[in-house]
Scaffold this motif. Sequence first.
Motif, PDB file in Angstrom:
ATOM      1  N   GLY A 182       0.830  -1.208   0.000  1.00  0.00           N
ATOM      2  CA  GLY A 182       0.000   0.000   0.000  1.00  0.00           C
ATOM      3  C   GLY A 182       0.854   1.244   0.000  1.00  0.00           C
ATOM      4  O   GLY A 182       2.070   1.181   0.173  1.00  0.00           O
ATOM      5  N   SER A 183       0.196   2.403  -0.172  1.00  0.00           N
ATOM      6  CA  SER A 183       0.931   3.670  -0.282  1.00  0.00           C
ATOM      7  C   SER A 183       1.792   3.931   0.938  1.00  0.00           C
ATOM      8  O   SER A 183       2.957   4.322   0.833  1.00  0.00           O
ATOM      9  N   PHE A 184       1.223   3.705   2.121  1.00  0.00           N
ATOM     10  CA  PHE A 184       1.971   4.033   3.324  1.00  0.00           C
ATOM     11  C   PHE A 184       3.168   3.100   3.484  1.00  0.00           C
ATOM     12  O   PHE A 184       4.243   3.513   3.881  1.00  0.00           O
ATOM     13  N   ARG A 185       2.929   1.841   3.146  1.00  0.00           N
ATOM     14  CA  ARG A 185       4.015   0.873   3.271  1.00  0.00           C
ATOM     15  C   ARG A 185       5.157   1.200   2.325  1.00  0.00           C
ATOM     16  O   ARG A 185       6.328   1.117   2.693  1.00  0.00           O
ATOM     17  N   ILE A 186       4.818   1.600   1.113  1.00  0.00           N
ATOM     18  CA  ILE A 186       5.857   1.974   0.149  1.00  0.00           C
ATOM     19  C   ILE A 186       6.639   3.171   0.686  1.00  0.00           C
ATOM     20  O   ILE A 186       7.867   3.210   0.657  1.00  0.00           O
ATOM     21  N   PHE A 187       5.887   4.131   1.211  1.00  0.00           N
ATOM     22  CA  PHE A 187       6.521   5.332   1.752  1.00  0.00           C
ATOM     23  C   PHE A 187       7.447   4.969   2.900  1.00  0.00           C
ATOM     24  O   PHE A 187       8.617   5.337   2.936  1.00  0.00           O
ATOM     25  N   TRP A 188       6.910   4.186   3.837  1.00  0.00           N
ATOM     26  CA  TRP A 188       7.602   3.942   5.100  1.00  0.00           C
ATOM     27  C   TRP A 188       8.787   3.002   4.931  1.00  0.00           C
ATOM     28  O   TRP A 188       9.882   3.292   5.405  1.00  0.00           O
ATOM     29  N   SER A 189       8.579   1.869   4.241  1.00  0.00           N
ATOM     30  CA  SER A 189       9.680   0.892   4.252  1.00  0.00           C
ATOM     31  C   SER A 189      10.561   0.961   3.014  1.00  0.00           C
ATOM     32  O   SER A 189      11.643   0.389   3.022  1.00  0.00           O
ATOM     33  N   ILE A 190      10.132   1.663   1.956  1.00  0.00           N
ATOM     34  CA  ILE A 190      10.997   1.700   0.780  1.00  0.00           C
ATOM     35  C   ILE A 190      11.563   3.090   0.536  1.00  0.00           C
ATOM     36  O   ILE A 190      12.781   3.271   0.438  1.00  0.00           O
ATOM     37  N   MET A 191      10.687   4.087   0.475  1.00  0.00           N
ATOM     38  CA  MET A 191      11.154   5.407   0.078  1.00  0.00           C
ATOM     39  C   MET A 191      11.861   6.156   1.220  1.00  0.00           C
ATOM     40  O   MET A 191      12.900   6.764   1.011  1.00  0.00           O
ATOM     41  N   LEU A 192      11.270   6.116   2.404  1.00  0.00           N
ATOM     42  CA  LEU A 192      11.828   6.897   3.510  1.00  0.00           C
ATOM     43  C   LEU A 192      13.297   6.532   3.818  1.00  0.00           C
ATOM     44  O   LEU A 192      14.127   7.422   3.980  1.00  0.00           O
ATOM     45  N   PRO A 193      13.605   5.209   3.885  1.00  0.00           N
ATOM     46  CA  PRO A 193      15.010   4.877   4.166  1.00  0.00           C
ATOM     47  C   PRO A 193      15.975   5.428   3.114  1.00  0.00           C
ATOM     48  O   PRO A 193      17.129   5.707   3.423  1.00  0.00           O
ATOM     49  N   LEU A 194      15.488   5.625   1.897  1.00  0.00           N
ATOM     50  CA  LEU A 194      16.376   6.100   0.831  1.00  0.00           C
ATOM     51  C   LEU A 194      16.696   7.581   0.947  1.00  0.00           C
ATOM     52  O   LEU A 194      17.654   8.066   0.358  1.00  0.00           O
TER      53      LEU A 194
END
Lengths: 306, 307
Positions: A208-220
């Motif tokens: 989902g959107s939040f999961r993509i944000f939280w576990s993929i994009m944010l760490p980058l």
Amino acid sequence: MPESTTATRAAAKLPRQAGTAQGTWGDDRAPARRRFDTGALLTHLLLSLGAFAMLFPFLWQLLTALKTMPESVRVPPTFLPEDWTWAAFEKVFTSLPFAEMLTNSALNTLGRTLGQLVFCSLAAYAFARMTFRGKNVLFAVFLSVLMVPSQLLILPQHQIIQQLGLLNSVPALFLPGMFSAFGTFLLRQFFLSLPRELEEAARIDGAGSFRIFWSIMLPLVRPALAALAVITSMWSWNDLLWPLVVNTDPETMPISAGLSSLEGQYLTDYPVLMAGSLIAGLPMILLYLFLQRHFVQGIALSGSKG
Amino acid sequence: MAVFPSTAAAQARNKPRRPRSQRAAYLFIAPIAIGFAVFYIWPLLQTFYFSFTSFGVFGGNSWIGGENYERVLQDVTVGRALLNTLLYTVMGLITLPVSIIIAELLNRPGLRGVAIYRALYFLPFVTLPAAIGLLWNWLYNGDYGLINEVLSWIGIDGRYWVSDPTTAAYAIGLVMIWSHVGYYLIIFLAGIKAIPRDYYEAAELDGAGPVRRFVRITLPLLSPSIFFTSVISVITSLQAFDLIYIMMSQRNPALGSTQSIVTLFYKWAFEENAQGPAAALAFLLMLLIAALTFLQFRLQKRWVHYA
């Protein structure tokens, strides 16, 4: 000579610059050596002079803080204290709720920084990576917030805090500062630079959107988050106008406003004033010395993109 | 929410699956949007309203039209505050050449200790202005200050720098320069590092000396950074407050000749209960900031080179 010690300590940091000059090293060695003797020495001399002007006031601050009150106003002044004493530091902590003020500053800094990291990164991600109705208008509104000087907002902001019953409280210090247009823009630039494929792959996997944000994009974007955190911490700790307006009770003041009270109380007790200002500045100086890279990056980031 | 019939409809037609991700986007933006609405946008509108009203003693405000603006424009103290603020702005801009020269010195190929110099120059910028103000007041002290002591070694009789109306504003401006050098240095250093070394080497082969290389290569290629920092510097200086507030006590005889627009605003808004005129003053400040920023953007075409 300062260069010899700085040189060894800086040696670890040097390879980058050495790398750029490497191409010319092979055949140019002799003239480079000769230039070092005169030009480099002169450069170091000028730079040391400037560095001295930057550092010496702080040294004088420390030396004054360690003197007794009579010794501090002796003419001509003594350089090193005759009687080294911590009395001024003790006075600072007993005459004002100085420890509370430091705590208030820390909580203010923490509140604003955490708030910005959460709120700005969420909004920045949406602006950079999502399409939605009204995006451009909202973005323009955000841009306008960035351009409005804080003085234009401070009177009503004060009233709002008053209506919330929060005057003279720690939340009053950090509440408006948790929302930052600058932070949103900074992080948005970073999110924009990430490759699309990452998100698409995750979406196909059913995230989902939040999961993509939280576990993929944010760490980058961690480097940008660190830079924002460090810069926000500095602005929060150092802020003066807003705390003066909302928290007039010494128990709830941060250290910046506290120094102003200290000045009012100890007009001419210079060791006390120097001890107080030294302690107040120390946390950010330490933060800077330990997290220099992030400071520099934060400044460079906010500086390179207009 | 604002509506855009044409684009919105077009989007809806092209991508039927959008609504779900749209809801997520709004949820992502909601927290900060609420914060902005409550603490920034609503206050902005309110200040605009305040600037046309007079505050009653028992609360409540009444509409008085442009009277606050008239008062601000006719008030002599505003004129003085404006002049002082422009002085700070000019002194603030002096920081830029100082930082550029230091950056150029640090850019010498193979120079050691760059990180240490940079750290030392940046130190004043991370220190809170309230502490910086106390520290410099002590250095400037007329009777016991270190500056006058050093001046006495070479036979100069120092002044009461911060309580003498002829020197106080310059004394404060000097501290502003001192504390901002490191900030601009970092920006210029990043800009200079981005200039390819080959340019300098080619110029050197053609016989250009260090000064010529600086004028012909460094300055033009650094001009985008110079433009950016001059915009930032002007905006910052026009809002000068912290140092002035800390360095000038209420009984200081030089108060009038150091007061900036924002210290005057603070006095009106929070000490003298003149919120209406204060709000008008704040709006005029914003206009001034906008005008000078606009002017800089207009002039940029004449001297900024974008690679």
